[in-house]
Design a protein around this motif. Structure first.
Motif, mmCIF file in Angstrom:
data_model
loop_
_atom_site.group_PDB
_atom_site.id
_atom_site.type_symbol
_atom_site.label_atom_id
_atom_site.label_comp_id
_atom_site.label_asym_id
_atom_site.label_seq_id
_atom_site.Cartn_x
_atom_site.Cartn_y
_atom_site.Cartn_z
ATOM 1 N N VAL A 198 0.862 -1.173 0.000
ATOM 2 C CA VAL A 198 0.000 0.000 0.000
ATOM 3 C C VAL A 198 0.900 1.224 0.000
ATOM 4 C CG1 VAL A 198 -1.673 1.295 1.367
ATOM 5 C CG2 VAL A 198 -1.847 -1.187 1.239
ATOM 6 N N THR A 199 0.604 2.195 -0.837
ATOM 7 C CA THR A 199 1.347 3.454 -0.801
ATOM 8 C C THR A 199 0.441 4.563 -0.294
ATOM 9 O OG1 THR A 199 0.807 4.017 -3.078
ATOM 10 C CG2 THR A 199 2.814 2.749 -2.714
ATOM 11 N N GLN A 200 1.049 5.593 0.289
ATOM 12 C CA GLN A 200 0.286 6.710 0.828
ATOM 13 C C GLN A 200 0.917 8.020 0.385
ATOM 14 O OE1 GLN A 200 -0.175 4.666 5.130
ATOM 15 N NE2 GLN A 200 -1.270 6.618 4.958
ATOM 16 N N THR A 201 0.055 8.992 0.113
ATOM 17 C CA THR A 201 0.513 10.343 -0.197
ATOM 18 C C THR A 201 -0.343 11.364 0.519
ATOM 19 O OG1 THR A 201 -0.904 10.461 -2.168
ATOM 20 C CG2 THR A 201 1.369 9.700 -2.501
ATOM 21 N N PRO A 202 0.228 12.519 0.891
ATOM 22 C CA PRO A 202 1.662 12.796 0.887
ATOM 23 C C PRO A 202 2.356 12.076 2.046
ATOM 24 C CG PRO A 202 0.489 14.583 1.939
ATOM 25 C CD PRO A 202 -0.566 13.610 1.471
ATOM 26 N N SER A 203 3.660 12.119 2.062
ATOM 27 C CA SER A 203 4.373 11.513 3.185
ATOM 28 C C SER A 203 4.336 12.448 4.398
ATOM 29 C CB SER A 203 5.826 11.214 2.801
ATOM 30 O OG SER A 203 6.471 12.403 2.379
ATOM 31 N N HIS A 204 4.344 13.747 4.133
ATOM 32 C CA HIS A 204 4.255 14.758 5.188
ATOM 33 C C HIS A 204 3.290 15.844 4.741
ATOM 34 C CE1 HIS A 204 8.209 12.941 5.907
ATOM 35 N NE2 HIS A 204 8.077 13.309 7.153
ATOM 36 N N GLN A 205 2.547 16.383 5.700
ATOM 37 C CA GLN A 205 1.695 17.526 5.404
ATOM 38 C C GLN A 205 1.630 18.441 6.614
ATOM 39 O OE1 GLN A 205 -1.692 16.898 3.075
ATOM 40 N NE2 GLN A 205 -2.318 19.052 3.204
ATOM 41 N N VAL A 206 1.841 19.716 6.362
ATOM 42 C CA VAL A 206 1.704 20.737 7.396
ATOM 43 C C VAL A 206 0.525 21.612 7.007
ATOM 44 C CG1 VAL A 206 2.797 22.643 8.632
ATOM 45 C CG2 VAL A 206 4.189 20.722 7.808
ATOM 46 N N THR A 207 -0.360 21.850 7.950
ATOM 47 C CA THR A 207 -1.546 22.626 7.649
ATOM 48 C C THR A 207 -1.881 23.547 8.810
ATOM 49 O OG1 THR A 207 -3.826 22.502 6.822
ATOM 50 C CG2 THR A 207 -3.221 20.983 8.576
ATOM 51 N N GLN A 208 -2.690 24.544 8.521
ATOM 52 C CA GLN A 208 -3.149 25.447 9.566
ATOM 53 C C GLN A 208 -4.431 24.899 10.174
ATOM 54 O OE1 GLN A 208 -1.655 28.324 10.643
ATOM 55 N NE2 GLN A 208 0.059 27.843 9.285
ATOM 56 N N MET A 209 -4.598 25.147 11.449
ATOM 57 C CA MET A 209 -5.814 24.729 12.141
ATOM 58 C C MET A 209 -7.044 25.259 11.403
ATOM 59 S SD MET A 209 -6.540 25.245 16.191
ATOM 60 C CE MET A 209 -6.473 27.004 16.072
ATOM 61 N N GLY A 210 -8.042 24.408 11.242
ATOM 62 C CA GLY A 210 -9.264 24.790 10.560
ATOM 63 C C GLY A 210 -9.280 24.468 9.077
ATOM 64 N N GLN A 211 -8.118 24.124 8.525
ATOM 65 C CA GLN A 211 -8.047 23.780 7.106
ATOM 66 C C GLN A 211 -8.440 22.322 6.884
ATOM 67 O OE1 GLN A 211 -7.148 26.036 4.478
ATOM 68 N NE2 GLN A 211 -7.662 27.353 6.228
ATOM 69 N N GLU A 212 -8.822 22.034 5.648
ATOM 70 C CA GLU A 212 -9.169 20.670 5.258
ATOM 71 C C GLU A 212 -7.924 19.965 4.719
ATOM 72 O OE1 GLU A 212 -12.799 19.639 2.748
ATOM 73 O OE2 GLU A 212 -11.182 19.320 1.274
ATOM 74 N N VAL A 213 -7.787 18.704 5.057
ATOM 75 C CA VAL A 213 -6.711 17.906 4.478
ATOM 76 C C VAL A 213 -7.285 16.616 3.915
ATOM 77 C CG1 VAL A 213 -4.885 18.838 5.956
ATOM 78 C CG2 VAL A 213 -6.135 16.798 6.679
ATOM 79 N N ILE A 214 -6.644 16.146 2.861
ATOM 80 C CA ILE A 214 -7.020 14.861 2.260
ATOM 81 C C ILE A 214 -5.784 13.989 2.206
ATOM 82 C CG2 ILE A 214 -7.886 13.681 0.219
ATOM 83 C CD1 ILE A 214 -9.508 16.173 -0.429
ATOM 84 N N LEU A 215 -5.877 12.834 2.828
ATOM 85 C CA LEU A 215 -4.784 11.865 2.821
ATOM 86 C C LEU A 215 -5.187 10.729 1.889
ATOM 87 C CD1 LEU A 215 -4.144 11.732 6.679
ATOM 88 C CD2 LEU A 215 -3.383 13.432 5.024
#
Lengths: 112, 114
Positions: B4-21
């Motif tokens: 299984v592969t995953q992206t991104p390997s690292h993510q930095v985000t601001q509080m309240g923002q949406e992220v998709i792994l």
């Protein structure tokens, strides 16, 4: 609620000596797993134990399962530096969709 | 061995923002799982996904989380409004098969919420 406990939490080992990590779980489970995790890395599967009395060995690691006592042990023989890592046990139940419930991990440091 | 592969390997985000792994299995499997691991702590189950539907979710998996398999292969975990306490490693795992009885974990995504 299924709970999994490991001890010790931290194990400082001397090279060449033998050690054991213990894993207790609170309710009947279908499979018991051992994983290894190096710092900042993913989980590497070591063993899957399926039945009472099961014993598996790979190199210096040997895992066993006693389902009546709800206990698994991971035995390390003649520890070497390469075995330094965190070791997790986990259990699952088919009826619960095979989700893994993990123990808290045992951090192993092997010193020369 | 299936991977299984995953992206991104690292993510930095601001509080309240949406992220998709994202999780991409090498071969087809029916069962997938998301777990998270807060730094220095144990691995915790988030959600299981079977045959394109959520089969079980933990108490952690609240309304801020969602999972999808938008194109039949990629498998995503979305956090709608990130909180500081969402900072963790997120692992995707593919379920056991008849030939491989263990769950295989992807390399993980390290999420840092500032």
């Amino acid at each position: 609620e299924l709970k999994v406990e490991q001890n010790p939490l931290f194990l400082s080992m001397q090279e060449g000596k033998n050690y054991t990590i213990y894993c207790n779980y609170s309710t009947t489970s279908d499979r018991l797993y051992w994983y290894r995790q190096d710092p900042g890395k993913s989980l590497e599967s070591l063993f899957v134990l399926l039945s009472n009395g099961a014993v598996k060995q790979e190199g210096r690691l040997m895992a066993s399962l006693d389902t009546k006592a709800r206990l698994s042990t991971l035995h390390i023989t003649a520890a070497v530096h390469d075995l330094s890592a965190t070791y997790f046990c986990a259990v699952d139940r088919v009826a619960a969709g095979n989700k893994l419930t993990f123990g808290g991990g045992t951090r192993v440091l092997v010193k020369p | 061995e299936p991977e299984v592969t995953q992206t991104p390997s690292h993510q930095v985000t601001q509080m309240g923002q949406e992220v998709i792994l994202r999780c991409v299995p090498i071969s087809n499997h029916l069962y997938f799982y998301w777990y998270r691991q807060i730094l220095g702590q144990k691995v915790e189950f988030l959600v299981s996904f079977y045959n394109n539907e959520i089969s079980e979710k933990s108490e952690i998996f609240d309304d801020q989380f969602s999972v999808e398999r938008p194109d039949g292969s990629n498998f995503t975990l979305k956090i709608r409004s990130t909180k500081l306490e969402d900072s963790a490693m997120y692992f995707c795992a593919r379920g056991p098969t008849s030939g491989h009885r263990t769950q295989y974990f992807g390399p993980g995504t390290r999420l840092l919420v500032l």
